[in-house]
Design an enzyme around this catalytic site. Structure first.
Site, PDB file in Angstrom:
ATOM      1  CD  GLN A   1       6.425  -0.273   1.167  1.00  0.00           C
ATOM      2  OE1 GLN A   1       7.304   0.231   0.468  1.00  0.00           O
ATOM      3  NE2 GLN A   1       5.761   0.415   2.083  1.00  0.00           N
TER       4      GLN A   1
ATOM      5  CE  LYS B   1       8.739   3.609  -0.643  1.00  0.00           C
ATOM      6  NZ  LYS B   1       8.549   2.728   0.509  1.00  0.00           N
TER       7      LYS B   1
ATOM      8  CG  ASP C   1      13.125   1.877   4.457  1.00  0.00           C
ATOM      9  OD1 ASP C   1      12.897   3.024   4.013  1.00  0.00           O
ATOM     10  OD2 ASP C   1      12.396   0.891   4.244  1.00  0.00           O
TER      11      ASP C   1
END
Ligand code: NDP
Length: 306
Positions: A96, A52, A119
Site C-alpha cells: 500500500q 481490500k 498492482d
C-alpha cells in the site's frame, strides 16, 4: 441529461464473473491468496486496506495483512516482500502506497515477483503494458477501461485526453486507451491552456487530485468524462461554492464533517457531459474489483495443473 456511469454496477458484474472462477480454484486446489503490506499508521491507507480485505472476504479469497511500523527500512520491507514471493499460498502481493519518505519505494516494488504483482507496478509488467503483451495491469486504469467497455462507450478512433501523468493512474490509463486505438493526449501541470486541450476530448480522464478543477469550459458537449480524483473537502465554504449552496450537499457535509469530490466539477459534468462517473461510486469501486480480478488471474496462472 448525462448518463451516469455506475461503478458499483460494474463492480458487482465483475464480482459475479469472478465467483465461479474462485469456486473452481477452491474446489480443485485452494482459494486465491492476497498479501497486503500496510506500513505505519496512515489513516487513509488503513481504510483502503480494510476495503481490500473486506472484498477478499466477500469473494472467499484468502488474505493476510502485514503491518510493519513506519520506522521499517527498505531492506526489511524488501525481505518481507521476498518472503511473500516464496509463500506458496500467496498469489498476489500489494504494497500500500505511500511508503514513508525514508523508504525507497521503487526498490520495494522491484522486489515483488512480477507474477504476484497484482498492482501492475513492477517494471516488467509496465513493459508488458507498453509493448502490448499480456500481463498484470494496474487496477485503476483497467477499471476505467472496464467502465467504458461495459457501458458500450466507443474508444477506437476517439480523441482521449488524460489529465495527470502518474505511474499509477495517468500514464497506464493513457497506454490502455492507446491500445484500444484512441488518439491519446497526456496533460500535466506544465500543459499550456489545459481547457482548450481538454475540450478536444471525446473521452476525458481527470486524474490530478485537484477538487472540481475541471469545470464546464474544459468539456466538449457530450463528452464521456471519467473522474478519478478523490479529494476530501473540509471547508464548508468550498463545498457551498462547488455545489452552488445545494442544501442536501451542505447537510451531508455537516453530518460527516467532510465531503468527497472528484477533479471534475460535478454539476458542470452533469450539465455538459454525455456520460460521466460520479464521485463516490464511479471509478473507486472498480479499483478494488480489478485488484480482485488480478489476484484471481495470478492464482489461475500459478495453480495451472494443480
Ligand atoms: P499524483 O499526484 O501522483 O499525480 C497528479 C498528476 O496530475 C500529475 O501528473 C500532475 O502533473 C497533474 N496535475 C496536478 N495539478 C495539475 C494541474 N493544475 N493541471 C494539470 N495537471 C495537473 O496523483 P495520482 O495519479 O496518484 O492520483 C490522482 C487522483 O486520483 C488523486 O485525487 C487520487 O486520490 C485519485 N486516485 C483515485 C483512485 C481511485 O480508485 N478512485 C486510485 C488512485 C488515485 P505533474 O506530473 O506535472 O506534477
Amino acid at each position: 441529461m448525462a448518463q451516469v456511469l455506475d461503478g458499483l454496477r460494474v463492480r458487482n458484474e465483475i464480482f459475479a464473473e469472478l465467483r465461479p472462477r474462485i469456486e473452481q480454484l477452491r474446489s480443485s486446489c485452494r482459494a486465491p491468496g492476497l498479501a497486503v503490506i500496510l506500513v505505519g499508521d496512515n489513516p487513509a491507507s488503513a481504510i483502503y486496506v480494510r476495503n481490500k480485505v473486506k472484498a477478499c472476504e466477500e469473494l472467499g479469497l484468502y488474505s493476510e495483512t502485514h503491518t510493519p511500523p513506519a520506522s521499517v527500512t527498505t531492506e526489511e520491507l524488501s525481505d518481507l516482500v521476498q518472503a511473500l514471493n516464496r509463500h506458496p499460498e500467496i498469489d498476489g502481493i500489494l504494497v500500500q502506497m505511500p511508503l514513508p519518505p525514508h523508504v525507497d519505494a521503487r526498490a520495494v516494488l522491484l522486489a515483488v515477483d512480477p507474477d504476484k504483482d497484482v498492482d501492475g507496478f513492477h517494471p516488467l509488467n509496465v513493459g508488458r503494458l507498453v509493448t502490448g503483451r499480456p500481463g498484470l495491469r494496474p487496477c485503476t486504469p483497467s477499471g476505467i477501461l472496464e467502465l467504458l467497455k461495459r457501458h458500450s462507450i466507443p474508444i477506437a478512433g476517439r480523441e482521449a485526453v488524460v489529465v495527470g501523468r502518474s505511474d499509477i493512474v495517468g500514464k497506464p490509463t493513457a497506454l490502455m486507451l492507446l491500445q484500444e486505438h484512441a488518439t491519446v493526449t497526456i496533460c500535466h501541470s506544465r500543459t499550456r491552456d489545459l481547457a482548450s486541450v481538454c475540450r478536444r476530448a471525446d473521452i476525458l480522464v481527470a486524474a490530478m487530485g485537484r477538487p472540481a478543477a475541471i469545470t464546464g469550459e474544459f468539456l466538449k458537449p457530450g463528452a464521456t468524462v471519467i473522474d478519478v480524483g478523490t479529494n476530501r473537502l473540509h471547508d464548508r465554504a468550498e463545498v457551498a461554492a462547488i455545489f452552488r449552496n445545494d442544501a442536501a450537499k451542505l447537510a451531508e457535509f455537516d453530518r460527516k464533517g467532510a465531503l468527497l469530490v472528484g477533479d471534475v466539477h460535478p454539476l458542470d459534468a452533469a450539465e455538459k457531459a454525455g456520460a460521466y462517473t460520479p464521485v463516490p461510486g464511479g471509478v473507486g469501486p472498480l479499483t478494488i474489483a480489478m485488484l480482485m480480478a488480478n489476484t484471481v488471474e495470478a492464482a489461475e496462472r500459478r495453480l495451472r495443473g494443480c
